[in-house]
Design a protein around this motif. Structure first.
Motif, PDB file in Angstrom:
ATOM      1  N   LYS A   1     -12.867  -4.899 -30.138  1.00 11.80           N
ATOM      2  CA  LYS A   1     -13.727  -4.069 -30.975  1.00 11.80           C
ATOM      3  C   LYS A   1     -13.353  -2.609 -30.775  1.00 11.80           C
ATOM      4  O   LYS A   1     -13.042  -2.183 -29.666  1.00 11.80           O
ATOM      5  CB  LYS A   1     -15.203  -4.290 -30.642  1.00 11.80           C
TER       6      LYS A   1
ATOM      7  N   THR B   1     -13.930  -5.098 -35.831  1.00 13.77           N
ATOM      8  CA  THR B   1     -13.581  -6.155 -34.884  1.00 13.77           C
ATOM      9  C   THR B   1     -12.236  -6.723 -35.300  1.00 13.77           C
ATOM     10  O   THR B   1     -12.014  -6.988 -36.481  1.00 13.77           O
ATOM     11  CB  THR B   1     -14.639  -7.276 -34.887  1.00 13.77           C
TER      12      THR B   1
ATOM     13  N   GLY C   1     -21.535   5.740 -31.195  1.00 17.92           N
ATOM     14  CA  GLY C   1     -21.760   4.454 -30.545  1.00 17.92           C
ATOM     15  C   GLY C   1     -21.720   3.277 -31.495  1.00 17.92           C
ATOM     16  O   GLY C   1     -22.061   2.159 -31.122  1.00 17.92           O
ATOM     17  N   THR C   2     -21.285   3.509 -32.736  1.00 16.30           N
ATOM     18  CA  THR C   2     -21.241   2.431 -33.719  1.00 16.30           C
ATOM     19  C   THR C   2     -19.880   1.742 -33.703  1.00 16.30           C
ATOM     20  O   THR C   2     -18.851   2.355 -33.416  1.00 16.30           O
ATOM     21  CB  THR C   2     -21.522   2.950 -35.141  1.00 16.30           C
ATOM     22  N   GLU C   3     -19.914   0.478 -34.054  1.00 19.37           N
ATOM     23  CA  GLU C   3     -18.684  -0.310 -34.134  1.00 19.37           C
ATOM     24  C   GLU C   3     -17.917   0.060 -35.396  1.00 19.37           C
ATOM     25  O   GLU C   3     -18.491   0.109 -36.490  1.00 19.37           O
ATOM     26  CB  GLU C   3     -19.017  -1.800 -34.141  1.00 19.37           C
TER      27      GLU C   3
ATOM     28  N   TRP D   1     -14.835   1.232 -31.244  1.00 13.82           N
ATOM     29  CA  TRP D   1     -16.127   1.912 -31.280  1.00 13.82           C
ATOM     30  C   TRP D   1     -15.953   3.406 -31.492  1.00 13.82           C
ATOM     31  O   TRP D   1     -15.049   4.008 -30.913  1.00 13.82           O
ATOM     32  CB  TRP D   1     -16.856   1.708 -29.956  1.00 13.82           C
ATOM     33  N   ASP D   2     -16.813   3.992 -32.303  1.00 12.03           N
ATOM     34  CA  ASP D   2     -16.874   5.441 -32.454  1.00 12.03           C
ATOM     35  C   ASP D   2     -17.629   5.977 -31.244  1.00 12.03           C
ATOM     36  O   ASP D   2     -18.789   5.623 -31.017  1.00 12.03           O
ATOM     37  CB  ASP D   2     -17.591   5.813 -33.748  1.00 12.03           C
TER      38      ASP D   2
ATOM     39  N   THR E   1     -12.326   7.313 -30.013  1.00 10.20           N
ATOM     40  CA  THR E   1     -12.500   5.878 -30.208  1.00 10.20           C
ATOM     41  C   THR E   1     -12.326   5.150 -28.880  1.00 10.20           C
ATOM     42  O   THR E   1     -11.468   5.511 -28.079  1.00 10.20           O
ATOM     43  CB  THR E   1     -11.471   5.348 -31.227  1.00 10.20           C
TER      44      THR E   1
END
Length: 73
Positions: free
Chosen positions: A23, A35, A30-32, A25-26, A12
């Motif tokens: 935020k 937040t 690359g996905t959020e 992120w994985d 992460t």
């Protein structure tokens, strides 16, 4: 983006923003993940605890917040 930190396991990435958010992120996809809001101004620094369960963030207004990474609070 004003600051970034990788979790201890490297899965992460936390990023602090001028809009007072953080935020998560994985890294692989690359996905959020989420937040997190709670600061009143720009987030200048983020850092994970050694166990990766807590994230510390520092704001331009001289406040520090501790976040539970699992639920974003």
């Amino acid at each position: 983006v004003l600051s970034v930190a990788f979790s201890p396991d490297g899965r992460t990435l936390a990023s602090g923003y001028e809009d007072a958010t953080i935020k998560l992120w994985d890294v692989d996809s690359g996905t959020e993940i989420r937040t997190m809001s709670g600061h009143s101004n720009a987030v200048l620094s983020v850092a994970y605890s050694p166990d990766g369960f807590t994230l510390a963030s520092g704001c331009i207004d001289s406040t520090i917040k501790l976040w539970d990474v699992a639920n974003g609070m």
